[in-house]
Design an enzyme around this catalytic site. Structure first.
Site, PDB file in Angstrom:
ATOM      1  N   LYS A 187      24.259  15.016  11.475  1.00  0.00           N
ATOM      2  CA  LYS A 187      24.191  16.467  11.650  1.00  0.00           C
ATOM      3  C   LYS A 187      22.939  17.039  10.983  1.00  0.00           C
ATOM      4  CE  LYS A 187      27.738  19.361  11.518  1.00  0.00           C
ATOM      5  NZ  LYS A 187      28.827  20.262  11.053  1.00  0.00           N
ATOM      6  N   GLU A 193      23.347   7.130   4.187  1.00  0.00           N
ATOM      7  CA  GLU A 193      23.691   5.836   4.779  1.00  0.00           C
ATOM      8  C   GLU A 193      23.076   5.698   6.176  1.00  0.00           C
ATOM      9  OE1 GLU A 193      27.619   7.189   2.718  1.00  0.00           O
ATOM     10  OE2 GLU A 193      25.866   8.126   3.661  1.00  0.00           O
ATOM     11  N   GLY A 246      31.867  16.840  11.994  1.00  0.00           N
ATOM     12  CA  GLY A 246      31.728  15.448  12.393  1.00  0.00           C
ATOM     13  C   GLY A 246      32.991  14.860  12.985  1.00  0.00           C
ATOM     14  N   ARG A 247      34.143  15.134  12.371  1.00  0.00           N
ATOM     15  CA  ARG A 247      35.382  14.538  12.851  1.00  0.00           C
ATOM     16  C   ARG A 247      35.884  15.200  14.132  1.00  0.00           C
ATOM     17  NH1 ARG A 247      35.637  17.381   8.348  1.00  0.00           N
ATOM     18  NH2 ARG A 247      37.161  19.035   7.974  1.00  0.00           N
ATOM     19  N   GLU A 332      40.808  14.253   6.032  1.00  0.00           N
ATOM     20  CA  GLU A 332      39.632  15.007   5.636  1.00  0.00           C
ATOM     21  C   GLU A 332      39.819  16.483   5.935  1.00  0.00           C
ATOM     22  OE1 GLU A 332      35.534  13.268   5.680  1.00  0.00           O
ATOM     23  OE2 GLU A 332      35.221  14.766   7.255  1.00  0.00           O
ATOM     24  N   HIS A 363      54.861  -7.497  12.333  1.00  0.00           N
ATOM     25  CA  HIS A 363      54.902  -8.702  11.503  1.00  0.00           C
ATOM     26  C   HIS A 363      54.154  -8.505  10.189  1.00  0.00           C
ATOM     27  CE1 HIS A 363      56.634 -11.180  14.757  1.00  0.00           C
ATOM     28  NE2 HIS A 363      55.985 -10.323  15.531  1.00  0.00           N
ATOM     29  N   LYS A 485      29.239  11.894  -2.679  1.00  0.00           N
ATOM     30  CA  LYS A 485      27.829  11.745  -2.317  1.00  0.00           C
ATOM     31  C   LYS A 485      26.928  12.122  -3.490  1.00  0.00           C
ATOM     32  CE  LYS A 485      28.314  12.801   2.642  1.00  0.00           C
ATOM     33  NZ  LYS A 485      27.923  13.770   3.687  1.00  0.00           N
TER      34      LYS A 485
END
Length: 511
Positions: A187, A193, A246-247, A332, A363, A485
């Site tokens: 953004k 990262e 973002g999400r 978030e 399982h 961050k």
């Protein structure tokens, strides 16, 4: 304005009344299935096994009214400020063509620019897409490509998020530098990262013989000037609005990998499905509004019932990333400690979302769900039509297992029934006893295609928004992410004082 305190009191009273109820008896009540089952845009929702009744639904509707749900929903679609801590709207619905206001026209222009680039890249010989982002810039595209990409005829897609170089190294090994486009999604175009991985990807292109690595880069960002300054060609920069979190961003150019892999028509169908769910959410009254009810039931479980987790299990391999996607969307968004006006919360604001893929999860974790001390809602997501052409009874077994798990969580097994299966051994019978009365919900898709996936993901977005509205919190900021961050940056720059434990670990790690 209606009294929210009184609405919470009514909810607490409804919960106290139901606390000793037998869920099996509730489920068997006449008319319950019709009242708590819904069909919207190719998705069937069965909430009948949740620990609610008509009184609880009425109390939740009362809280929605007191919390100003109708006004908040209208503000979301109008592009008004619904993110007060950052002073802006949340325009992800506009990115897919819903809502009103100036954000809608800008999103349409951005979408047209994206379509032009998609058609160009799909015809220029590109064979690989190396998509670099993090958080929603990676989780959303990864889910889309994993769910729908097998049928695509465009470039193969590799998605890299982790700053661990192993992730980039492995992804790059599956690509040919000469025919790879690197998509950088950030953004701000400063995400540490992402930009570190992007720089390393440029080095990889150069080592692979690409004379002008930046000529093979596409930037997706809300800061196009920064992308151009970084060296991305102007016609390879795809903007999206600062007000798209973002999400919530896969509907924008962040969803580029799906369009490149499968073509524009598939991406357009994804948006169509989401818009159809938007229409339902925006126009249907609360009592019959499926995302609104689901969000209210989440509040009922966590904020009223004190149930701290919600398990989501997709009984379809194509949806294996759904739980991971929902972890970010829900936790978030709603993992907050204060209200939107800064007042401390006195109730839980969001459950821990977790899950897996059926039947693998049966399982691994279902032992705890059936017999462990933690009781919390479980959600099953399945698809009627198989996503494969393999014969035999693969799909019948898959669906049978899915439906059986919900039935078993509800029914359980009494000690007497277990004793009959244990040859009179009381200890063994105790181990084989299941308490039952454990709540679950099921979402059954007619098929998994771009349209139904769009509707499903929009459902989860609106569900999350509804829960936030009832709780009075802001689901569109994420200051908790920012603190981590800041600390990481301080560690990299040196000079900051850390606690003794962290300082010792830094020395041992060579930082």
């Amino acid at each position: 304005m209606p009294d929210t305190a009184a609405a919470w009191h009514q909810l607490d009273a409804a919960h106290a009344r139901l606390s000793g109820a037998d869920l099996k008896e509730l489920v068997a009540a006449p008319g319950r299935l019709d009242a708590l089952s819904f069909d919207v845009e190719g998705l069937h929702y069965d909430f009948a096994k949740l620990a609610v009744d008509a009184g609880a639904v009425e109390a939740l509707a009362g809280l929605a009214s007191a919390a100003g749900f109708d006004a908040a929903r209208a503000a979301l679609f109008a592009g008004a400020v619904v993110n007060p801590s950052e002073g802006r709207g949340a325009t992800h619905v506009h990115a897919r063509g819903s809502g009103s206001g100036p954000a809608l026209a800008q999103a349409a222009a951005d979408r047209e620019a994206m379509r032009t680039l998609v058609e160009r890249v799909r015809g220029d010989g590109t064979r690989h897409i190396l998509h670099i982002g993090i958080g929603g810039s990676a989780l959303g595209p990864a889910l889309l490509v994993d769910a729908l990409g097998a049928g695509g005829d465009g470039p193969a897609v590799e998605i890299v998020a982790n700053i661990d170089g192993v992730a980039l190294e492995r992804a790059a090994a599956r690509c040919d530098p000469a025919t790879t486009r690197v998509v950088v999604v950030s953004k701000t175009f400063t995400t540490q990262e992402t930009m570190t991985n992007a720089a390393s990807a440029l080095d990889w292109l150069a080592r692979g013989g690409v004379a002008e690595p930046r000529a093979q880069v596409i930037a997706v960002t809300a800061a196009p000037d920064r992308a151009r300054a970084w060296g991305v060609a102007a016609d390879a920069v795809l903007p999206f609005a600062e007000s798209v979190g973002g999400r919530y961003s896969l509907w924008s150019a962040v969803g580029l990998p799906l369009a490149l892999r499968c073509g524009w028509d598939v991406f357009a169908a994804l948006l169509d499905g989401a818009r159809a769910m938007d229409t339902h959410f925006e126009g249907v009254p609360f009592a019959a509004n499926v995302p609104a009810l689901a969000g209210a039931f989440d509040v009922w479980a966590s904020a009223v019932g004190g149930q701290a987790t919600r398990g989501v299990f997709a009984y379809d391999e194509r949806l294996r990333l759904l739980a991971s996607f929902l972890q970010q969307l829900e936790m978030e968004s709603n993992g907050k400690r204060v209200t939107a006006t800064g007042e401390p919360m006195t109730r839980a604001t969001g459950a821990v979302t977790w899950g897996g893929t059926g039947t693998d999860a049966q399982h691994a974790v279902f032992q705890l769900l059936h017999q462990g001390p933690t009781v919390a809602p479980v959600e099953f997501v399945a698809v009627r039509e198989p996503g494969h052409a393999i014969g035999g009874d693969h799909h019948a077994q898959l669906l049978g297992n899915c439906l059986a798990q919900g039935a078993a969580l509800l029914r359980g097994r009494t000690f007497e029934e277990a004793l009959a299966k244990s040859g009179g051994d009381h200890a063994l019978a105790a181990a084989k006893t299941f308490p039952g009365n454990r709540p679950s919900a099921t979402i059954l898709l007619d098929r998994l295609d771009a349209r139904t996936l769009g509707a499903l993901l929009a459902f989860y977005e609106h569900r999350t928004f509804t829960a936030a509205t009832l709780l009075g919190i802001n689901p569109f900021d994420q200051w908790g992410v920012e603190l981590g961050k800041e600390m990481a940056n301080a560690m990299g720059e040196g000079g900051a004082a850390f606690d003794p434990s962290t300082a010792a670990l830094m020395r041992r790690a060579g930082l």
